[in-house]
Design an enzyme around this catalytic site. Structure first.
Site, PDB file in Angstrom:
ATOM      1  N   ARG A 101     -30.070  19.504 -47.475  1.00  0.00           N
ATOM      2  CA  ARG A 101     -31.657  19.119 -47.673  1.00  0.00           C
ATOM      3  C   ARG A 101     -31.743  18.291 -48.965  1.00  0.00           C
ATOM      4  O   ARG A 101     -32.338  17.359 -48.852  1.00  0.00           O
ATOM      5  CB  ARG A 101     -32.528  20.419 -47.858  1.00  0.00           C
ATOM      6  CG  ARG A 101     -32.698  21.161 -46.500  1.00  0.00           C
ATOM      7  CD  ARG A 101     -33.700  22.416 -46.828  1.00  0.00           C
ATOM      8  NE  ARG A 101     -35.076  21.856 -47.151  1.00  0.00           N
ATOM      9  CZ  ARG A 101     -35.924  22.737 -47.188  1.00  0.00           C
ATOM     10  NH1 ARG A 101     -35.629  23.959 -47.555  1.00  0.00           N
ATOM     11  NH2 ARG A 101     -37.231  21.975 -47.105  1.00  0.00           N
ATOM     12  N   CYS A 104     -37.853  23.902 -55.455  1.00  0.00           N
ATOM     13  CA  CYS A 104     -37.039  24.120 -54.038  1.00  0.00           C
ATOM     14  C   CYS A 104     -37.984  23.287 -53.069  1.00  0.00           C
ATOM     15  O   CYS A 104     -38.431  22.204 -53.320  1.00  0.00           O
ATOM     16  CB  CYS A 104     -37.193  25.551 -53.796  1.00  0.00           C
ATOM     17  SG  CYS A 104     -38.471  26.726 -53.787  1.00  0.00           S
TER      18      CYS A 104
END
Length: 281
Positions: free
Chosen positions: A181, A240
């Site tokens: 990611r 995050c």
């Protein structure tokens, strides 16, 4: 001072004259397989634990165009109400846990301290560690006497997008998501892939052992040091996808002796403004 409590130590505290208030924050990401937090709590939880919902009590509603991210900061009155409902007083001692490995519990640990509660600890390894150590569980819902806690928002610092960019430029901004990611190779949740320019990647999954408990402080320091994150590094920020797993990174950093600041909106807030740059590598 460690923010963790082991299952064995918590069992001993339960037998003391003044045991801590225990909050169950079992949680599963929307769309993931398995029962959600309330269903998990209904089946099994620590005796006397009150359920606190991450999505509605440890986070606020999503703002227009995604501003604030997928788990924005909650209204402080909502946090106060949840703690009072659980019987937490102003100087209360609280232990939070989830099913393991502690992502949601770390979010609770951070939010409660942000709201002004000083004594908050995380059950290391969560419900899994508790039952593995022979701890009893219950399906009974407690009815504690209301607590007197008065919340005070802003008791911990928070980064917004501009401040996160400054930390990436002048200090060290840590991206706690999975490597793929971070690299922009895949993005299963948010509409844009990549990372904040200048950030370094330290996936949260590397903070725990196979039993879901955090690695020892010496191993955490070694891990973070390999990324250039040391006790004397400043400033350090963490993000995050939406500010949940980043809280677990903050917990791991804390145990390693490194204090950092949360970018609460995280990647989902960053990409709400198309003018903000995106890096892939």
């Amino acid at each position: 001072m460690s923010a963790l409590v082991s299952a064995a130590d918590l069992r001993a505290e339960f037998a003391s004259p003044a045991p801590p208030v225990v909050l169950d924050v079992q949680w599963i990401l929307t769309g993931a397989a398995g029962p959600a937090g309330p269903e998990r709590y209904a089946v099994e939880h620590l005796p006397g634990a009150t359920f606190v919902d991450l999505d509605t009590e440890l986070a606020g509603p999503i703002g227009p165009a995604g501003v604030g991210g997928r788990h924005p900061l909650p209204e402080v009155a909502v946090v106060e109400s949840a703690l009072r409902r659980a019987g937490v007083d102003q100087d209360g001692r609280v232990v939070v846990y989830d099913q393991g490995p502690g992502f949601a519990a770390a979010r609770a640990w951070w939010v409660l301290r942000w709201a002004g509660l000083a004594d908050v600890r995380v059950l290391d390894g969560g419900l899994t560690a508790w039952t593995a150590a022979g701890g009893a569980t219950s399906a009974d819902v407690p009815d504690p006497s209301p607590g007197s806690f008065v919340a005070q928002a802003g008791s911990l610092p928070v980064l917004d997008a501009d401040a996160a960019a400054e930390v990436a430029r002048d200090g060290l901004l840590v991206d706690a998501r999975a490597a793929e990611r971070f690299a922009g190779e895949t993005e299963p949740i948010d509409p844009v892939a990549g990372h904040i320019p200048g950030a370094v990647n330290a996936p949260t999954t590397g903070n725990s052992g196979p039993d879901g408990r955090l690695l020892p402080p010496s191993e955490l320091r070694e891990r973070f040091s390999s990324l250039g994150i040391r006790v004397d590094t400043a400033p350090v920020g963490v993000y995050c996808g939406s500010g949940v797993t980043a809280a677990h990174e903050l917990l791991a950093l804390h145990e390693a002796g490194i204090e950092a600041t949360l970018y609460a909106g995280s990647w989902s807030d960053w990409i709400s403004d198309p003018s903000r740059p995106v890096a892939t590598s």
